[in-house]
Design an enzyme around this catalytic site. Sequence first.
Site, PDB file in Angstrom:
ATOM      1  N   THR A  19       7.804 -11.419 -61.141  1.00 15.49           N
ATOM      2  CA  THR A  19       6.429 -11.345 -61.647  1.00 15.49           C
ATOM      3  C   THR A  19       5.643 -10.383 -60.766  1.00 15.49           C
ATOM      4  O   THR A  19       5.380 -10.680 -59.593  1.00 15.49           O
ATOM      5  CB  THR A  19       5.744 -12.729 -61.625  1.00 15.49           C
ATOM      6  N   LYS A  32       2.824 -11.721 -68.729  1.00 11.53           N
ATOM      7  CA  LYS A  32       3.184 -12.783 -67.773  1.00 11.53           C
ATOM      8  C   LYS A  32       1.964 -13.188 -66.938  1.00 11.53           C
ATOM      9  O   LYS A  32       1.731 -14.379 -66.668  1.00 11.53           O
ATOM     10  CB  LYS A  32       4.326 -12.280 -66.875  1.00 11.53           C
ATOM     11  N   LYS A  77      -0.594 -15.403 -55.898  1.00  7.83           N
ATOM     12  CA  LYS A  77      -0.335 -13.973 -56.139  1.00  7.83           C
ATOM     13  C   LYS A  77      -0.594 -13.626 -57.605  1.00  7.83           C
ATOM     14  O   LYS A  77      -1.222 -12.615 -57.930  1.00  7.83           O
ATOM     15  CB  LYS A  77       1.118 -13.683 -55.727  1.00  7.83           C
TER      16      LYS A  77
HETATM   17  N1  LIG Z   1       9.610 -20.489 -59.170  1.00  3.57           N
HETATM   18  C1  LIG Z   1       9.136 -20.393 -60.418  1.00  3.57           C
HETATM   19  O1  LIG Z   1       8.861 -21.420 -61.070  1.00  3.57           O
HETATM   20  C2  LIG Z   1       8.927 -19.077 -61.077  1.00  3.57           C
HETATM   21  C3  LIG Z   1       8.824 -17.903 -60.361  1.00  3.57           C
HETATM   22  N2  LIG Z   1       8.608 -16.726 -61.019  1.00  3.57           N
HETATM   23  C4  LIG Z   1       8.526 -15.480 -60.286  1.00  3.57           C
HETATM   24  O2  LIG Z   1       9.857 -15.134 -59.938  1.00  3.57           O
HETATM   25  C5  LIG Z   1       9.887 -14.457 -58.667  1.00  3.57           C
HETATM   26  C6  LIG Z   1      10.797 -15.237 -57.712  1.00  3.57           C
HETATM   27  O3  LIG Z   1      10.269 -16.545 -57.596  1.00  3.57           O
HETATM   28  P1  LIG Z   1      11.008 -17.688 -56.756  1.00  3.57           P
HETATM   29  O4  LIG Z   1      12.467 -17.584 -56.948  1.00  3.57           O
HETATM   30  O5  LIG Z   1      10.315 -18.942 -57.079  1.00  3.57           O
HETATM   31  O6  LIG Z   1      10.621 -17.248 -55.292  1.00  3.57           O
HETATM   32  P2  LIG Z   1      11.307 -17.577 -53.891  1.00  3.57           P
HETATM   33  O7  LIG Z   1      10.204 -17.477 -52.897  1.00  3.57           O
HETATM   34  O8  LIG Z   1      12.100 -18.825 -53.971  1.00  3.57           O
HETATM   35  O9  LIG Z   1      12.334 -16.359 -53.699  1.00  3.57           O
HETATM   36  C7  LIG Z   1      11.862 -15.071 -53.418  1.00  3.57           C
HETATM   37  C8  LIG Z   1      13.012 -14.105 -53.310  1.00  3.57           C
HETATM   38  O10 LIG Z   1      12.493 -12.820 -52.948  1.00  3.57           O
HETATM   39  C9  LIG Z   1      13.183 -12.372 -51.763  1.00  3.57           C
HETATM   40  N3  LIG Z   1      12.315 -11.509 -50.972  1.00  3.57           N
HETATM   41  C10 LIG Z   1      11.053 -11.768 -50.544  1.00  3.57           C
HETATM   42  N4  LIG Z   1      10.564 -10.713 -49.851  1.00  3.57           N
HETATM   43  C11 LIG Z   1      11.545  -9.780 -49.847  1.00  3.57           C
HETATM   44  C12 LIG Z   1      11.629  -8.463 -49.317  1.00  3.57           C
HETATM   45  N5  LIG Z   1      10.624  -7.889 -48.635  1.00  3.57           N
HETATM   46  N6  LIG Z   1      12.787  -7.777 -49.505  1.00  3.57           N
HETATM   47  C13 LIG Z   1      13.803  -8.335 -50.192  1.00  3.57           C
HETATM   48  N7  LIG Z   1      13.780  -9.571 -50.737  1.00  3.57           N
HETATM   49  C14 LIG Z   1      12.656 -10.277 -50.562  1.00  3.57           C
HETATM   50  C15 LIG Z   1      13.568 -13.628 -51.042  1.00  3.57           C
HETATM   51  O11 LIG Z   1      14.582 -13.364 -50.106  1.00  3.57           O
HETATM   52  P3  LIG Z   1      14.812 -14.348 -48.845  1.00  3.57           P
HETATM   53  O12 LIG Z   1      15.676 -15.441 -49.366  1.00  3.57           O
HETATM   54  O13 LIG Z   1      15.483 -13.496 -47.839  1.00  3.57           O
HETATM   55  O14 LIG Z   1      13.465 -14.826 -48.400  1.00  3.57           O
HETATM   56  C16 LIG Z   1      14.034 -14.475 -52.222  1.00  3.57           C
HETATM   57  O15 LIG Z   1      15.306 -14.089 -52.660  1.00  3.57           O
HETATM   58  C17 LIG Z   1       8.424 -14.378 -58.217  1.00  3.57           C
HETATM   59  O16 LIG Z   1       7.904 -13.143 -58.629  1.00  3.57           O
HETATM   60  C18 LIG Z   1       7.753 -15.518 -58.980  1.00  3.57           C
HETATM   61  O17 LIG Z   1       6.367 -15.288 -59.169  1.00  3.57           O
HETATM   62  C19 LIG Z   1       8.528 -16.654 -62.379  1.00  3.57           C
HETATM   63  C20 LIG Z   1       8.642 -17.784 -63.134  1.00  3.57           C
HETATM   64  C21 LIG Z   1       8.824 -19.086 -62.533  1.00  3.57           C
HETATM   65  O1  LIG Z   2       5.679 -18.442 -63.152  1.00  5.58           O
HETATM   66  C1  LIG Z   2       5.836 -19.630 -63.199  1.00  5.58           C
HETATM   67  C2  LIG Z   2       6.195 -20.353 -64.390  1.00  5.58           C
HETATM   68  O2  LIG Z   2       6.323 -21.601 -64.332  1.00  5.58           O
HETATM   69  O3  LIG Z   2       6.369 -19.718 -65.429  1.00  5.58           O
END
Ligand SMILES: NC(=O)C1=CN([C@@H]2O[C@H](COP(=O)(O)OP(=O)(O)OC[C@H]3O[C@@H](n4cnc5c(N)ncnc54)[C@H](OP(=O)(O)O)[C@@H]3O)[C@@H](O)[C@H]2O)C=CC1
Ligand SMILES: O=CC(=O)O
Length: 290
Positions: A95, A170, A238
């Site tokens: 996102t 989104k 965010k």
């Molecule tokens: N959780 C949810 O319910 C939902 C989330 N989203 C979106 O999906 C995306 C991922 O969410 P989510 O899985 O929950 O987040 P997490 O915080 O669980 O995971 C984030 C991921 O991004 C990586 N990351 C962060 N910073 C960096 C960087 N500088 N370089 C490389 N990798 C990086 C992390 O790596 P590391 O493990 O090393 O920290 C990890 O793999 C976000 O954009 C979120 O808004 C969308 C729908 C639903």
């Molecule tokens: O981005 C979060 C979700 O639940 O969708």
Amino acid sequence: MEVGFLGLGIMGKAMAMNLLRNGFKVTVWNRTLSKCDELVEHGAAVGETPAAVVKKCKYTIAMLSDPSAAISVVYDKDGVLEEICNGKSYIDMSTVDADTSIKISEGIISKGGRFLEGPVSGSKKPAEDGQLIILAAGEKGLYDEAIPIFDVLGKKSFFLGQVGNGAKMKLVVNMIMGSMMNAFSEGLELTESSGLDPRTLLDVLDLGAMANPMFKMKGPSMLQSKYPPAFPLKHQQKDMRLALALGDENAVSMPVAAAANEAFKKARSMGLGDQDFSAVHEAIKGPKHP
Ligand SMILES: NC(=O)C1=CN([C@@H]2O[C@H](COP(=O)(O)OP(=O)(O)OC[C@H]3O[C@@H](n4cnc5c(N)ncnc54)[C@H](OP(=O)(O)O)[C@@H]3O)[C@@H](O)[C@H]2O)C=CC1
Ligand SMILES: O=CC(=O)O
């Protein structure tokens, strides 16, 4: 079909696992490499860098935390741009805002690759169950080819046209979700402070026109002040911030979303960023008066 997967956080891990379960060959990478181990146990291969994953796979998906992570994985050393080329495709499902997505798209296309954005609606459980809603935009030919992947990850995919439209849709959806969560939390607090049983409120809401899976799923744990992270609060904040910027750009007044953003910021300042976004309840409750 061989698919690369960059980013194994809450969402990426569940999505990559689903692909493996459904017979895809998957090569994974995560900044913290140890998070690849569980996927390897389920048959994934590991790429040492984003570039190594792209080199190996025709299609690479990314699921990263925010705009700076999404850009860094593409543009930094050992990043996607080092290996993307004609015949290879990149699908970013993180996102982010439209400008970020366009910047990534431009980089990929300048190297001859193809690009699709595909942010998803639906949280940890829908990701585990392959029930996400995919908001794709970018190259239509790639979208059509990616349908077998999207069919595993989600229950419905939308193709929304040019790059940026998926990101915008989104952000609108999550702006509404964040505002709803704030109203819900205020309602729980008002119920309790008025001497009523908030569990009755949950029943009343669930029977009427405002019934929804989010209230039903999060309400009972919010009443116990438990917020196991499905959608981390820092990501919801965010999304509010990026949605408000989209509102600025289009001169759309969004006082409700702005107030919700303040509550999420306050919750972050209370150290709740890694908790579920329903932890905004703690910021709304505030300290109890004697
Ligand atoms: N959780 C949810 O319910 C939902 C989330 N989203 C979106 O999906 C995306 C991922 O969410 P989510 O899985 O929950 O987040 P997490 O915080 O669980 O995971 C984030 C991921 O991004 C990586 N990351 C962060 N910073 C960096 C960087 N500088 N370089 C490389 N990798 C990086 C992390 O790596 P590391 O493990 O090393 O920290 C990890 O793999 C976000 O954009 C979120 O808004 C969308 C729908 C639903
Ligand atoms: O981005 C979060 C979700 O639940 O969708």
